[in-house]
Design a protein around this motif. Structure first.
Motif, PDB file in Angstrom:
ATOM      1  N   GLY A  62       2.008  23.687  69.517  1.00  0.00           N
ATOM      2  CA  GLY A  62       1.741  23.965  70.932  1.00  0.00           C
ATOM      3  C   GLY A  62       2.171  25.370  71.324  1.00  0.00           C
ATOM      4  O   GLY A  62       1.473  26.055  72.074  1.00  0.00           O
ATOM      5  N   ILE A  63       3.309  25.799  70.806  1.00  0.00           N
ATOM      6  CA  ILE A  63       3.770  27.168  71.069  1.00  0.00           C
ATOM      7  C   ILE A  63       2.774  28.164  70.492  1.00  0.00           C
ATOM      8  O   ILE A  63       2.406  29.147  71.146  1.00  0.00           O
ATOM      9  CB  ILE A  63       5.187  27.386  70.490  1.00  0.00           C
ATOM     10  CG1 ILE A  63       6.208  26.551  71.268  1.00  0.00           C
ATOM     11  CG2 ILE A  63       5.568  28.862  70.505  1.00  0.00           C
ATOM     12  CD1 ILE A  63       7.574  26.462  70.600  1.00  0.00           C
ATOM     13  N   ALA A  64       2.332  27.904  69.263  1.00  0.00           N
ATOM     14  CA  ALA A  64       1.378  28.806  68.619  1.00  0.00           C
ATOM     15  C   ALA A  64       0.047  28.845  69.370  1.00  0.00           C
ATOM     16  O   ALA A  64      -0.536  29.922  69.546  1.00  0.00           O
ATOM     17  CB  ALA A  64       1.156  28.381  67.166  1.00  0.00           C
ATOM     18  N   VAL A  65      -0.418  27.685  69.844  1.00  0.00           N
ATOM     19  CA  VAL A  65      -1.660  27.636  70.625  1.00  0.00           C
ATOM     20  C   VAL A  65      -1.498  28.453  71.909  1.00  0.00           C
ATOM     21  O   VAL A  65      -2.378  29.243  72.277  1.00  0.00           O
ATOM     22  CB  VAL A  65      -2.062  26.177  70.941  1.00  0.00           C
ATOM     23  CG1 VAL A  65      -3.140  26.117  72.023  1.00  0.00           C
ATOM     24  CG2 VAL A  65      -2.530  25.465  69.682  1.00  0.00           C
ATOM     25  N   GLY A  66      -0.378  28.267  72.591  1.00  0.00           N
ATOM     26  CA  GLY A  66      -0.122  29.018  73.817  1.00  0.00           C
ATOM     27  C   GLY A  66      -0.085  30.520  73.582  1.00  0.00           C
ATOM     28  O   GLY A  66      -0.643  31.301  74.369  1.00  0.00           O
ATOM     29  N   GLY A  77      -8.951  26.675  63.724  1.00  0.00           N
ATOM     30  CA  GLY A  77      -8.194  25.843  62.784  1.00  0.00           C
ATOM     31  C   GLY A  77      -6.876  25.394  63.380  1.00  0.00           C
ATOM     32  O   GLY A  77      -6.448  24.246  63.215  1.00  0.00           O
ATOM     33  N   LEU A  78      -6.216  26.301  64.097  1.00  0.00           N
ATOM     34  CA  LEU A  78      -4.967  25.973  64.779  1.00  0.00           C
ATOM     35  C   LEU A  78      -5.203  24.889  65.826  1.00  0.00           C
ATOM     36  O   LEU A  78      -4.449  23.920  65.914  1.00  0.00           O
ATOM     37  CB  LEU A  78      -4.374  27.227  65.431  1.00  0.00           C
ATOM     38  CG  LEU A  78      -3.155  27.032  66.318  1.00  0.00           C
ATOM     39  CD1 LEU A  78      -1.978  26.481  65.532  1.00  0.00           C
ATOM     40  CD2 LEU A  78      -2.794  28.357  66.999  1.00  0.00           C
ATOM     41  N   GLY A  79      -6.265  25.040  66.598  1.00  0.00           N
ATOM     42  CA  GLY A  79      -6.591  24.044  67.626  1.00  0.00           C
ATOM     43  C   GLY A  79      -6.889  22.677  67.021  1.00  0.00           C
ATOM     44  O   GLY A  79      -6.444  21.653  67.532  1.00  0.00           O
TER      45      GLY A  79
END
Length: 114
Positions: A62-66, A77-79
């Motif tokens: 979630g931090i990385a997506v934000g 891919g992250l999503g």
């Protein structure tokens, strides 16, 4: 790497392959990875005990997506990984290890690998 490994195990299972032989065959050379070597055998044995909890991984994803959104980066891919791991949380699997991603793939395909 974890998504690819879990999908590969599902494919091998559906094709009727021996999963241990499948892992041995693909873990050599360019296809090899830490996930394949360490988590593949655990998944085959049904060992979903945590080295790292799904619930903590979802937080980190979630931090990385934000951050990706803040930086205006498209990282599909992250999503996808975030959504698959969120589905594990929704099914009560947050205290399992990250290799329990196999459960999300099993649920999508209405069949169990192990």
């Amino acid at each position: 790497a974890m998504i690819g490994m879990c999908e590969g195990l599902m494919y091998a299972h559906a094709a009727g392959l021996d999963l241990e032989k499948y892992l041995q065959a693909i873990s050599k050379g360019a296809a090899g990875s830490f996930s394949l070597t360490v988590y593949g055998p655990r998944i085959i044995k049904g060992d979903l005990n945590p080295g790292f909890y799904v619930e903590h991984f979802v937080k980190d994803l979630g931090i990385a997506v934000g951050e990706a959104q803040r930086m205006k980066l498209g990282l599909p891919g992250l999503g996808l990984a975030h959504q698959l791991y969120l589905s594990l949380l929704a099914c009560g699997d947050g205290r399992l290890g990250t290799q329990s991603l196999i459960r999300a793939i099993e649920r999508l395909n209405s069949r169990k690998v192990c």
